[in-house]
Design an enzyme around this catalytic site. Structure first.
Site, PDB file in Angstrom:
ATOM      1  N   CYS A 112       3.878  46.087  48.262  1.00  0.00           N
ATOM      2  CA  CYS A 112       4.034  47.521  48.464  1.00  0.00           C
ATOM      3  C   CYS A 112       4.422  47.738  49.922  1.00  0.00           C
ATOM      4  O   CYS A 112       3.657  47.388  50.824  1.00  0.00           O
ATOM      5  CB  CYS A 112       2.750  48.265  48.134  1.00  0.00           C
ATOM      6  SG  CYS A 112       2.865  50.042  48.412  1.00  0.00           S
ATOM      7  N   GLY A 113       5.608  48.285  50.157  1.00  0.00           N
ATOM      8  CA  GLY A 113       6.092  48.437  51.522  1.00  0.00           C
ATOM      9  C   GLY A 113       5.299  49.423  52.345  1.00  0.00           C
ATOM     10  O   GLY A 113       5.033  49.195  53.527  1.00  0.00           O
ATOM     11  N   CYS A 143       7.671  55.577  48.226  1.00  0.00           N
ATOM     12  CA  CYS A 143       7.591  54.165  47.838  1.00  0.00           C
ATOM     13  C   CYS A 143       8.368  53.384  48.886  1.00  0.00           C
ATOM     14  O   CYS A 143       9.577  53.599  49.049  1.00  0.00           O
ATOM     15  CB  CYS A 143       8.179  53.945  46.446  1.00  0.00           C
ATOM     16  SG  CYS A 143       8.273  52.193  45.954  1.00  0.00           S
ATOM     17  N   GLY A 144       7.680  52.494  49.598  1.00  0.00           N
ATOM     18  CA  GLY A 144       8.316  51.778  50.690  1.00  0.00           C
ATOM     19  C   GLY A 144       9.387  50.808  50.236  1.00  0.00           C
ATOM     20  O   GLY A 144      10.527  50.840  50.720  1.00  0.00           O
ATOM     21  N   GLU A 203       7.026  55.141  40.014  1.00  0.00           N
ATOM     22  CA  GLU A 203       6.557  53.767  40.215  1.00  0.00           C
ATOM     23  C   GLU A 203       5.858  53.259  38.959  1.00  0.00           C
ATOM     24  O   GLU A 203       5.008  53.952  38.390  1.00  0.00           O
ATOM     25  CB  GLU A 203       5.586  53.695  41.395  1.00  0.00           C
ATOM     26  CG  GLU A 203       6.232  53.923  42.751  1.00  0.00           C
ATOM     27  CD  GLU A 203       5.316  53.474  43.876  1.00  0.00           C
ATOM     28  OE1 GLU A 203       4.998  52.267  43.924  1.00  0.00           O
ATOM     29  OE2 GLU A 203       4.906  54.326  44.687  1.00  0.00           O
ATOM     30  N   ARG A 204       6.203  52.053  38.544  1.00  0.00           N
ATOM     31  CA  ARG A 204       5.525  51.453  37.401  1.00  0.00           C
ATOM     32  C   ARG A 204       4.040  51.313  37.749  1.00  0.00           C
ATOM     33  O   ARG A 204       3.674  50.887  38.841  1.00  0.00           O
ATOM     34  CB  ARG A 204       6.131  50.088  37.062  1.00  0.00           C
ATOM     35  CG  ARG A 204       6.081  49.116  38.205  1.00  0.00           C
ATOM     36  CD  ARG A 204       6.540  47.733  37.852  1.00  0.00           C
ATOM     37  NE  ARG A 204       6.325  46.874  39.017  1.00  0.00           N
ATOM     38  CZ  ARG A 204       6.329  45.566  38.985  1.00  0.00           C
ATOM     39  NH1 ARG A 204       6.541  44.924  37.863  1.00  0.00           N
ATOM     40  NH2 ARG A 204       6.129  44.859  40.078  1.00  0.00           N
TER      41      ARG A 204
END
Length: 306
Positions: free
Chosen positions: A88-89, A228-229, A219-220
């Protein structure tokens, strides 16, 4: 801020992408899918897009996380629905901020720390109050058709791997972007075997070598999130590809704020943005443990950072 005690909880976010964070250096409190779902629940738990456990590599019980040099901090990241995630960014930047505020690491301006993730080691560099993460090389894949509530017809999407699987869809206008209803997962044709995050983008102007993008994401495992990064990186490199590599630096505006993506001379994608801890547990370790078991907040144990 007062440093958190080992075993305590914190809540943090990166441009609105929020996480529950737990310090477990010795690997004594493994996460389970049920516990993650309880903690991430926004009504009966603390609430978040995911849950992150901070543990030393070699002690996580996960071969992918433990395959790192001794002493490396591992980011054991789970989606809100209790499923495991590679990376996860935004989360890795918030993870490092958590380590800093716990007093578990120090990081001078310009210095770097390596973090073990299920997508390999990720280097995070402090840049003043911001944090940058090297997400490594990205991979452009094939095309899929993407259908979503609010779109009149299915649109083509480009597969992009940035540690997580993504599908990026270009839209024609801000009005199309705002009309999307992302309460349900977009439908992919062909279906992605392991699922995918889906980014909808409106490319803007490119000026002085810098491009602009607006983005929303489903996001899944989490649903629509404010940011979302790895998705911002996927959106930037897809738009870069469509533009004929017209720029290597991209400003990505998401509902939760602004992120910057840069592709360096090695072809590595860097993600830069804020990371904040917004509240922390103030009770004893025993109380924190009880909260852990309950998976729910208590107003006497959790106080906001003012």
């Amino acid at each position: 801020m007062t440093a958190l005690r080992t075993g305590a909880f914190a809540k943090g976010h990166g441009t609105g992408n929020d996480f529950v964070l737990i310090a477990d250096p010795a690997g004594s409190t493994p996460l389970t899918a049920d516990r993650v779902r309880e903690l991430a629940d926004r009504r009966f738990g603390i609430g978040g897009d995911g849950v992150i456990r901070a543990v030393r590599a070699g002690l996580t019980g996960d071969g992918a996380l433990d395959d790192a040099p001794a002493g490396t901090w591992a980011m054991d990241y789970w989606n809100a629905d209790g499923s495991l995630s590679e990376m996860c960014g935004n989360g890795v930047r918030v993870f490092v901020r958590f380590l800093l505020e716990e007093g578990l690491v120090t990081l001078e301006d310009g210095a770097a720390i390596d973090v073990s993730t299920r997508a390999g080691l990720k280097r995070v560099v402090r840049r003043g109050e911001l944090l940058s993460v090297d997400l490594g090389r990205f991979e452009l894949g094939g095309d899929r058709l993407v259908a979503a509530h609010g779109l009149d017809v299915a649109r083509p999407g480009l597969d992009v791997a940035t540690g997580n699987p993504h599908v990026v869809v270009a839209l024609a206008s801000a009005e199309e972007l705002e009309a999307l209803q992302l309460h349900a997962a977009p439908a992919l044709d062909p279906v992605a075997a392991s699922g995918a995050n889906v980014e909808f983008v409106v490319p803007g102007a490119i000026a002085d070598g810098v491009g602009a993008i607006r983005m929303r994401v489903h996001e899944r495992g989490s649903g629509e999130t404010l940011s979302c990064g790895t998705g911002a990186v996927a959106a930037a490199v897809a738009t870069r590809h469509w533009s004929g590599d017209a720029a290597d630096r991209w400003i990505v505006d998401v509902p939760g704020g602004r992120l910057e993506v840069e592709v360096d001379e090695r072809g590595h994608a860097w993600l830069t943005g804020p990371a904040e801890i917004v509240f922390h547990a103030t009770g004893s370790d025993a109380q924190a443990s009880a909260l852990d078991e309950a998976g729910a907040g208590d107003a006497e144990r959790i106080s906001p950072v003012l």
